[in-house]
Enzyme design. Sequence first.
Site, short mmCIF file in Angstrom:
data_model
loop_
_atom_site.label_atom_id
_atom_site.label_comp_id
_atom_site.label_asym_id
_atom_site.label_seq_id
_atom_site.Cartn_x
_atom_site.Cartn_y
_atom_site.Cartn_z
N HIS A 31 0.82 -1.21 0.00
CA HIS A 31 0.00 0.00 0.00
C HIS A 31 0.86 1.26 0.00
CE1 HIS A 31 -3.49 2.42 0.46
NE2 HIS A 31 -4.22 1.56 1.12
N ASP A 70 -8.78 -7.85 -17.26
CA ASP A 70 -8.88 -8.77 -18.39
C ASP A 70 -7.50 -8.90 -19.04
OD1 ASP A 70 -9.34 -10.21 -20.68
OD2 ASP A 70 -11.00 -8.97 -21.40
#
Length: 465
Positions: A181, A404
């Site tokens: 993070h 994707d």
Amino acid sequence: MDSCIQELHFSHLHIPVTINNKFLVHPSSPTPANHSPHHSLYLSNLDDIIGARVFTPSVYFYRSTTDPSNNRDSLVLKRLQDALGQVLVPYYPLSGRLREVENGKLEVFFGEEQGALMVSANSSMALADLGDLTVPNPAWLPLIFQHPGEEAYKILEMPLLIAQVTFFTCGGFSLGIRLCHCICDGFGAMQFLGSWAATAKIGKLIADPEPVWDREAFRPRNPPMVKYPHHEYLPMEERSNLTNSLWETKPLQKCYRISKEFQCQVKSIAQGQDSSLVCSSFDAMAAHIWRSWVKALDVKPIEYDLRLTFPVNLRTKLETLKLRKGFYGNVVSLACAMSTVDSLMNDSFAKTTRLVQEARVRVTEDYLRSMVDYVEVKRPKRLEFEGKLMITQWTRFEMYETADFGWGKPVYAGPIDLRPTPQVCVLLPQGGVDYGGGQSMLVCLCLPPSAVHKFTRLLTLNDCT
């Protein structure tokens, strides 16, 4: 249960996973780190605040590919590895490591053991054996690589990106990611993931927008000017039963599918009680979850101060500082709403919603600057959980659209296990190839077994007054 709310259940199972190979992926061509043996990168106080010093784990499931050949696994792995090597050129900081410098400040450095870590694994199960793939399941933990005996919250000298590809017998596979993070917030992570996926799908580097580091933009002022109290980071004495009820029991992870209609209904109730209240659906839902959670846990004593915190994205709120498109660092600040147990349980729902709305609006560029200076002066050393629920909103992340890699959208995209931090509630988008998208969201949080029935009843608006 209200037809607009559906409690989701996941399978309790053991997933056997065999690690086949581990290897480092390096940028496929030279980067600025190659030009200097002492190259390092500055991290802002937004990047290295204590709450950002974690790895964010997530998993993506993909159905069987159309390639039935015996070397299908190696082809999938090669496509992911090659694309990652290309993407790590513009995103080369993700190939570095973290170290502490003066006063505990973090920076990115580049040594001999650099690169992102990729792991190849397989399981003797099929995706169908995993049960419902639309709801996060703690049983999926073996799909996220952790070093044996790895310390909790260890980030120093660790790979900043760890990706495990697990192949199932059905031909499907999962991509389990641990991303530090400190390097990027949720929107930055989506930008990186989208670049990696597009590069894998097309076969050549796609970095649009071009990634921008520019962490120096958030340097603290000299001298620092802390203009707000920043209750979100202040330590509080734990005088309630809240923390013990969650940390000393074995909390259950519970998830609920919430329709768009229900979210609008909750907002309407708040505004119906107070015609002057201008709030968002998030404000109302966050207030509703907070109240339901506290009531279900039966927090005592009633005069105890509680905090609701939630990250606010400042990208569109910066007025004097104009970040370049492609900035993928942390640009979030925690909002903090406060209330006594008594007020939270007995005041009107509209009043609680206003507390959330005011906390959200309070987070401005000026507040962000003050928070940066607060960290510079105080540099908090531990996470504060006393009296706190944190709601983190993933519903605005395009996790399904960006992931994707050439095999279609994932069946599921999101976190796995909330139990290590049981005072966190995650709001997830409802998407994937099975569900077909939509405007519903998932509310996922942890509850002691004794509080589950009451929370479920309260969530259905049986007590939203």
